[in-house]
Design a protein around this motif. Structure first.
Motif, PDB file in Angstrom:
ATOM      1  N   ALA A 166       0.828  -1.209   0.000  1.00 25.26           N
ATOM      2  CA  ALA A 166       0.000   0.000   0.000  1.00 25.26           C
ATOM      3  C   ALA A 166       0.860   1.255   0.000  1.00 25.26           C
ATOM      4  O   ALA A 166       0.557   2.234  -0.705  1.00 25.26           O
ATOM      5  CB  ALA A 166      -0.933  -0.007   1.211  1.00 25.26           C
ATOM      6  N   GLU A 167       1.947   1.233   0.765  1.00 21.47           N
ATOM      7  CA  GLU A 167       2.821   2.403   0.830  1.00 21.47           C
ATOM      8  C   GLU A 167       3.549   2.612  -0.497  1.00 21.47           C
ATOM      9  O   GLU A 167       3.819   3.742  -0.894  1.00 21.47           O
ATOM     10  CB  GLU A 167       3.826   2.261   1.971  1.00 21.47           C
ATOM     11  CG  GLU A 167       4.522   3.565   2.322  1.00 21.47           C
ATOM     12  CD  GLU A 167       5.381   3.465   3.567  1.00 21.47           C
ATOM     13  OE1 GLU A 167       6.065   4.449   3.893  1.00 21.47           O
ATOM     14  OE2 GLU A 167       5.376   2.396   4.219  1.00 21.47           O
ATOM     15  N   VAL A 172       4.695   6.191  -4.989  1.00 21.75           N
ATOM     16  CA  VAL A 172       4.948   6.396  -6.420  1.00 21.75           C
ATOM     17  C   VAL A 172       3.883   7.287  -7.047  1.00 21.75           C
ATOM     18  O   VAL A 172       4.185   8.089  -7.938  1.00 21.75           O
ATOM     19  CB  VAL A 172       5.065   5.054  -7.183  1.00 21.75           C
ATOM     20  CG1 VAL A 172       6.253   4.245  -6.668  1.00 21.75           C
ATOM     21  CG2 VAL A 172       3.788   4.240  -7.105  1.00 21.75           C
ATOM     22  N   SER A 173       2.641   7.175  -6.605  1.00 26.43           N
ATOM     23  CA  SER A 173       1.598   8.033  -7.169  1.00 26.43           C
ATOM     24  C   SER A 173       1.789   9.476  -6.737  1.00 26.43           C
ATOM     25  O   SER A 173       1.541  10.407  -7.514  1.00 26.43           O
ATOM     26  CB  SER A 173       0.206   7.533  -6.772  1.00 26.43           C
ATOM     27  OG  SER A 173       0.042   7.498  -5.366  1.00 26.43           O
ATOM     28  N   GLU A 174       2.259   9.706  -5.503  1.00 23.71           N
ATOM     29  CA  GLU A 174       2.562  11.062  -5.045  1.00 23.71           C
ATOM     30  C   GLU A 174       3.695  11.676  -5.866  1.00 23.71           C
ATOM     31  O   GLU A 174       3.619  12.830  -6.287  1.00 23.71           O
ATOM     32  CB  GLU A 174       2.944  11.055  -3.564  1.00 23.71           C
ATOM     33  CG  GLU A 174       1.780  10.845  -2.606  1.00 23.71           C
ATOM     34  CD  GLU A 174       2.235  10.795  -1.166  1.00 23.71           C
ATOM     35  OE1 GLU A 174       1.369  10.664  -0.296  1.00 23.71           O
ATOM     36  OE2 GLU A 174       3.462  10.870  -0.915  1.00 23.71           O
ATOM     37  N   GLU A 175       4.749  10.899  -6.098  1.00 25.38           N
ATOM     38  CA  GLU A 175       5.892  11.409  -6.851  1.00 25.38           C
ATOM     39  C   GLU A 175       5.515  11.668  -8.312  1.00 25.38           C
ATOM     40  O   GLU A 175       5.959  12.642  -8.917  1.00 25.38           O
ATOM     41  CB  GLU A 175       7.052  10.419  -6.779  1.00 25.38           C
ATOM     42  CG  GLU A 175       7.691  10.290  -5.403  1.00 25.38           C
ATOM     43  CD  GLU A 175       8.458  11.544  -5.004  1.00 25.38           C
ATOM     44  OE1 GLU A 175       8.857  12.326  -5.899  1.00 25.38           O
ATOM     45  OE2 GLU A 175       8.658  11.745  -3.789  1.00 25.38           O
ATOM     46  N   ALA A 176       4.685  10.801  -8.888  1.00 24.16           N
ATOM     47  CA  ALA A 176       4.290  10.968 -10.286  1.00 24.16           C
ATOM     48  C   ALA A 176       3.402  12.194 -10.468  1.00 24.16           C
ATOM     49  O   ALA A 176       3.382  12.795 -11.551  1.00 24.16           O
ATOM     50  CB  ALA A 176       3.561   9.726 -10.785  1.00 24.16           C
ATOM     51  N   ALA A 177       2.656  12.554  -9.432  1.00 24.26           N
ATOM     52  CA  ALA A 177       1.764  13.706  -9.522  1.00 24.26           C
ATOM     53  C   ALA A 177       2.523  15.027  -9.530  1.00 24.26           C
ATOM     54  O   ALA A 177       1.964  16.065  -9.893  1.00 24.26           O
ATOM     55  CB  ALA A 177       0.766  13.675  -8.366  1.00 24.26           C
ATOM     56  N   GLN A 178       3.795  14.993  -9.131  1.00 22.46           N
ATOM     57  CA  GLN A 178       4.587  16.220  -9.112  1.00 22.46           C
ATOM     58  C   GLN A 178       4.975  16.626 -10.534  1.00 22.46           C
ATOM     59  O   GLN A 178       5.062  15.798 -11.435  1.00 22.46           O
ATOM     60  CB  GLN A 178       5.839  16.026  -8.258  1.00 22.46           C
ATOM     61  CG  GLN A 178       5.553  15.779  -6.786  1.00 22.46           C
ATOM     62  CD  GLN A 178       6.820  15.710  -5.963  1.00 22.46           C
ATOM     63  OE1 GLN A 178       7.842  16.284  -6.331  1.00 22.46           O
ATOM     64  NE2 GLN A 178       6.765  15.004  -4.847  1.00 22.46           N
TER      65      GLN A 178
END
Length: 231
Positions: A166-167, A172-178
């Motif tokens: 889950a982490e 990865v989704s947080e980093e990709a959103a940047q």
């Protein structure tokens, strides 16, 4: 440049880079031993070998589009039968579909291999896959505790990490959103040329591959609340 594979008068298919005479290839659902390679005519002549043996599949062409990987995913997900396949190919497809189902690859891209070892199946084409590989190494490695990443491009990656499933999706989704430029995924002093004619590919097209990768990774955010934590 593709080579036509022949057995007598029968054309079996094509491969990109043939092995030398005496080696084996897998094509048309069977295994064949290479008898001769005509580099001028781009033809490979081979003979059928009985039994189950390790085989060379031929080097993959440099650029495989994401649509091809997505179609592979659909083939593994569906129950459709293809009448043009030979018996051995049908058996291999059945085995692949069984493994696909048992590993739950159809449900999410990350597969737990035991301990802290994982495999990632992103279903992305060659350049988007490479962008994802660099993205994980250069932008996510520290937060994930990522080590030992090895790839079989553009199909899957294996690595160890310190976080749970889950982490992983959350990070990865947080980093990709940047917002970051595609060229930040290139190592310092590295020339971003992957194939012979890449120097003629517009930078905007390379950025498009990165955008496709980012969109795929951001879509994994939905798994953060449903993933089983194996950490």
């Amino acid at each position: 440049m593709e080579y036509t594979v022949r057995s007598g008068s029968e054309q079996l298919g094509t491969i990109v880079k043939p092995p030398p005479a005496g080696d084996k290839i897998a094509i048309a659902g069977r295994v064949w031993v290479v008898e001769d390679v005509d580099h001028q005519r781009h033809e490979v002549f081979c003979t059928l070998v009985k039994g189950s043996i390790p085989a060379y599949f031929g080097d993959v062409a440099g650029d495989i589009h994401t649509r091809i990987l997505e179609r592979m995913y659909r083939v593994l997900s569906e129950d459709a039968q293809y009448p043009y396949l030979m018996r051995r190919a049908l058996c291999r497809l059945a085995d692949a579909r069984e493994l696909f189902e048992k590993s739950r690859m159809g449900e999410r891209p990350l597969v737990h291999l035991g301990g802290r070892m994982w495999a990632l199946f992103p279903w992305l084409g060659s350049y988007a896959f490479l962008a994802l590989e660099r993205f994980l190494k250069l932008r996510c490695a520290v937060r994930l505790g990522l080590k030992g990443l090895q790839s079989s491009r553009p199909y899957y990656m294996q690595f160890t990490m310190q976080v749970g499933e889950a982490e992983f999706y959350e990070i990865v989704s947080e980093e990709a959103a940047q917002d970051f430029d595609a060229l930040t995924l290139v190592y310092e002093n590295e020339v971003p040329v992957f194939e012979k004619y890449d120097e003629f590919v517009p930078a905007e097209l390379l950025r498009k591959d990165t955008q496709g990768m980012k969109a795929r990774v951001e879509s994994w955010r939905k798994f953060t609340g449903t993933a089983a934590d194996h950490a």
